[in-house]
Design an enzyme around this catalytic site. Structure first.
Site, PDB file in Angstrom:
ATOM      1  N   LYS A 112      -6.505   9.567  -1.404  1.00  0.00           N
ATOM      2  CA  LYS A 112      -7.613   8.754  -1.902  1.00  0.00           C
ATOM      3  C   LYS A 112      -8.957   9.418  -1.653  1.00  0.00           C
ATOM      4  O   LYS A 112      -9.847   9.348  -2.487  1.00  0.00           O
ATOM      5  CB  LYS A 112      -7.587   7.348  -1.271  1.00  0.00           C
ATOM      6  CG  LYS A 112      -6.480   6.463  -1.844  1.00  0.00           C
ATOM      7  CD  LYS A 112      -6.636   5.004  -1.432  1.00  0.00           C
ATOM      8  CE  LYS A 112      -5.460   4.174  -1.956  1.00  0.00           C
ATOM      9  NZ  LYS A 112      -5.543   2.772  -1.562  1.00  0.00           N
ATOM     10  N   LYS A 195       3.367   7.349  -8.009  1.00  0.00           N
ATOM     11  CA  LYS A 195       3.673   5.930  -7.987  1.00  0.00           C
ATOM     12  C   LYS A 195       2.728   5.158  -8.901  1.00  0.00           C
ATOM     13  O   LYS A 195       1.580   5.541  -9.089  1.00  0.00           O
ATOM     14  CB  LYS A 195       3.598   5.384  -6.558  1.00  0.00           C
ATOM     15  CG  LYS A 195       2.208   5.071  -6.067  1.00  0.00           C
ATOM     16  CD  LYS A 195       2.259   4.289  -4.765  1.00  0.00           C
ATOM     17  CE  LYS A 195       0.898   3.666  -4.445  1.00  0.00           C
ATOM     18  NZ  LYS A 195       0.735   2.326  -4.972  1.00  0.00           N
ATOM     19  N   LYS A 198      -2.589   0.577  -8.274  1.00  0.00           N
ATOM     20  CA  LYS A 198      -3.767  -0.183  -8.713  1.00  0.00           C
ATOM     21  C   LYS A 198      -4.947   0.740  -8.922  1.00  0.00           C
ATOM     22  O   LYS A 198      -5.810   0.472  -9.737  1.00  0.00           O
ATOM     23  CB  LYS A 198      -4.148  -1.219  -7.650  1.00  0.00           C
ATOM     24  CG  LYS A 198      -3.181  -2.361  -7.500  1.00  0.00           C
ATOM     25  CD  LYS A 198      -3.927  -3.560  -6.923  1.00  0.00           C
ATOM     26  CE  LYS A 198      -2.979  -4.596  -6.378  1.00  0.00           C
ATOM     27  NZ  LYS A 198      -2.757  -4.404  -4.926  1.00  0.00           N
TER      28      LYS A 198
HETATM   29  P1  ATP Z   1      -3.688   1.291  -4.230  1.00  0.00           P
HETATM   30  O1  ATP Z   1      -3.127   2.362  -5.090  1.00  0.00           O
HETATM   31  O2  ATP Z   1      -5.136   1.008  -4.503  1.00  0.00           O
HETATM   32  O3  ATP Z   1      -3.399   1.467  -2.769  1.00  0.00           O
HETATM   33  P2  ATP Z   1      -1.416  -0.328  -4.672  1.00  0.00           P
HETATM   34  O4  ATP Z   1      -0.974  -0.340  -6.062  1.00  0.00           O
HETATM   35  O5  ATP Z   1      -0.720   0.571  -3.710  1.00  0.00           O
HETATM   36  O6  ATP Z   1      -2.982  -0.049  -4.677  1.00  0.00           O
HETATM   37  P3  ATP Z   1      -1.439  -2.294  -2.582  1.00  0.00           P
HETATM   38  O7  ATP Z   1      -2.142  -3.611  -2.571  1.00  0.00           O
HETATM   39  O8  ATP Z   1      -2.004  -1.193  -1.753  1.00  0.00           O
HETATM   40  O9  ATP Z   1      -1.377  -1.831  -4.102  1.00  0.00           O
HETATM   41  O10 ATP Z   1       0.084  -2.494  -2.197  1.00  0.00           O
HETATM   42  C1  ATP Z   1       0.742  -3.737  -2.090  1.00  0.00           C
HETATM   43  C2  ATP Z   1       2.220  -3.510  -1.859  1.00  0.00           C
HETATM   44  O11 ATP Z   1       2.820  -2.970  -3.038  1.00  0.00           O
HETATM   45  C3  ATP Z   1       2.524  -2.517  -0.727  1.00  0.00           C
HETATM   46  O12 ATP Z   1       3.612  -3.003   0.022  1.00  0.00           O
HETATM   47  C4  ATP Z   1       2.928  -1.253  -1.454  1.00  0.00           C
HETATM   48  O13 ATP Z   1       3.817  -0.444  -0.700  1.00  0.00           O
HETATM   49  C5  ATP Z   1       3.611  -1.826  -2.681  1.00  0.00           C
HETATM   50  N1  ATP Z   1       3.555  -0.881  -3.806  1.00  0.00           N
HETATM   51  C6  ATP Z   1       2.438  -0.432  -4.389  1.00  0.00           C
HETATM   52  N2  ATP Z   1       2.731   0.388  -5.408  1.00  0.00           N
HETATM   53  C7  ATP Z   1       4.090   0.465  -5.451  1.00  0.00           C
HETATM   54  C8  ATP Z   1       4.997   1.168  -6.290  1.00  0.00           C
HETATM   55  N3  ATP Z   1       4.572   1.948  -7.279  1.00  0.00           N
HETATM   56  N4  ATP Z   1       6.328   1.004  -6.066  1.00  0.00           N
HETATM   57  C9  ATP Z   1       6.779   0.214  -5.063  1.00  0.00           C
HETATM   58  N5  ATP Z   1       5.966  -0.470  -4.237  1.00  0.00           N
HETATM   59  C10 ATP Z   1       4.624  -0.349  -4.428  1.00  0.00           C
HETATM   60 MG    MG Z   2      -1.560   0.898  -1.737  1.00  0.00          MG
END
Ligand code: ATP
Ligand code: MG
Length: 332
Positions: A112, A195, A198
């Site tokens: 990040k 992955k 968000k």
């Molecule tokens: P960012 O990329 O900004 O960190 P994010 O998509 O990872 O956002 P979070 O709110 O950080 O969202 O994560 C919430 C939950 O979703 C966490 O437990 C994370 O491990 C899970 N998660 C996020 N993206 C994935 C993915 N692509 N596959 C499986 N689990 C995910």
């Molecule tokens: Mg995350």
């Protein structure tokens, strides 16, 4: 009952399929077997710049989505992280127990901060994993249901908990990561090596649960697939198709071998068209339920107020014990 704790950031408004399949779906199931604490982690969200109005809206939106996904405030504790000041209070203690080098090894920070550039990277983003350590340890969680991307942060939590316990005497439960193999990592539809996220650079490969089903269908139909035509699960040779199969399988409960059979001799197009329908069938009621919770902000806020109260009962006890162990004089 064993205890679980997990959290989700309110950034970006809508959850995506990775959040749901990797984490939130497990949270719903764990309500029946565990003493469950789930937080909308707004303190984590401000590690990157947030518009105040949007943050307020997206925090309520995150809570609404969690309820729409099946969290039941009668069976779990759902709260907003900033409502429980113990998180930041314990985080300071944990900051003082975490090595600078140790924190520097966190790959999410490296990713990040590289994306943002050194000048825009805050100290908050750097210590974010340490706040997460406090989030988990405050509730004496036995296990933490998350996606694969969080494994390293849970390892850090274990290390810091063990360090605290050996220095000051047993205080914290050392938690384990709860990561389901099949859905540990849902990949971006445009780049099946990263992955779904968000904070992805482009929304094109991210299936947001609050998107119009038509928009999701378009994203699914333009998903990057692999050379060849065969529909077969093969992470190495066919990461794009494998990702679609995982999403299809977990949303419908159909095993991947059955799907492979069902699509034998058919092209990628057929798989994508059907998956778009599967996703639409899932998100349509989800979007409706989310809207219903949003339409009643008073009820939503009172659910969160009650959650914060329940969370503080546990968190304040843990914080008091930790402060005492550290040697702080209790305020009388
Ligand atoms: P960012 O990329 O900004 O960190 P994010 O998509 O990872 O956002 P979070 O709110 O950080 O969202 O994560 C919430 C939950 O979703 C966490 O437990 C994370 O491990 C899970 N998660 C996020 N993206 C994935 C993915 N692509 N596959 C499986 N689990 C995910
Ligand atoms: Mg995350």
């Amino acid at each position: 009952r064993p205890r679980v704790l997990s959290g989700i950031q309110p950034t970006a408004g809508s959850f995506h399929l990775g959040n749901y399949l990797g984490a939130v779906r497990q949270w719903v199931d764990l309500q029946d077997t565990h003493d469950a604490f789930y937080a909308v982690v707004d303190l984590h969200a401000i590690t990157i710049p947030q518009d105040p109005k949007e943050l307020r809206a997206s925090t309520r939106l995150a809570a609404a989505q969690l309820l729409a996904a099946g969290l039941d405030p009668e069976r779990c504790t759902l709260f907003v992280q900033s409502h429980v000041p113990e998180h930041t209070q314990l985080a300071w203690v944990m900051n003082c127990l975490t090595g600078f080098g140790e924190a520097s090894r966190m790959t999410q920070f490296k990713d990040k901060s590289a994306r943002q550039g050194a000048e825009a990277t805050t100290v908050g983003l750097f210590t974010y994993p340490v706040l997460q350590v406090a989030d988990i340890l405050l509730y004496q969680a036995d296990s933490v249901p998350v996606g694969e991307d969080q494994r390293q942060h849970i390892e850090l939590t274990r290390d810091v908990a063990e360090r605290f316990n050996s220095r000051y005497g047993h205080t914290f439960t050392v938690p384990s990561a709860f990561i389901l193999k099949e859905t540990a990592k849902i990949y971006d539809l445009q780049d099946p090596t990263v992955k779904m996220s968000k904070s992805a650079a482009s929304p094109k490969g991210v299936v947001s649960l609050l998107d119009e089903p038509k928009a999701s269908a378009k994203k699914i139909k333009s998903a990057v697939t692999d050379t060849g035509t065969e529909i077969r699960y093969d992470e190495k040779e066919k990461p794009g198709v494998s990702n679609l199969l995982v999403i299809y399988s977990t949303l419908t409960g159909t095993g991947i071998p059955e799907l492979e059979q069902q699509y034998a001799g058919k092209g990628y197009g057929a798989l994508k068209t059907d998956l778009a329908e599967v996703v639409a069938a899932w998100v349509t009621p989800f979007r409706e339920r989310t809207q219903e919770y949003l339409d009643d902000p008073e009820t939503l806020d009172s659910v969160l107020a009650r959650g914060a109260e329940k969370a503080r009962e546990v968190a304040s006890r843990t914080l008091a014990a930790a402060y005492e162990k550290v040697g702080f004089v209790p305020a009388k």
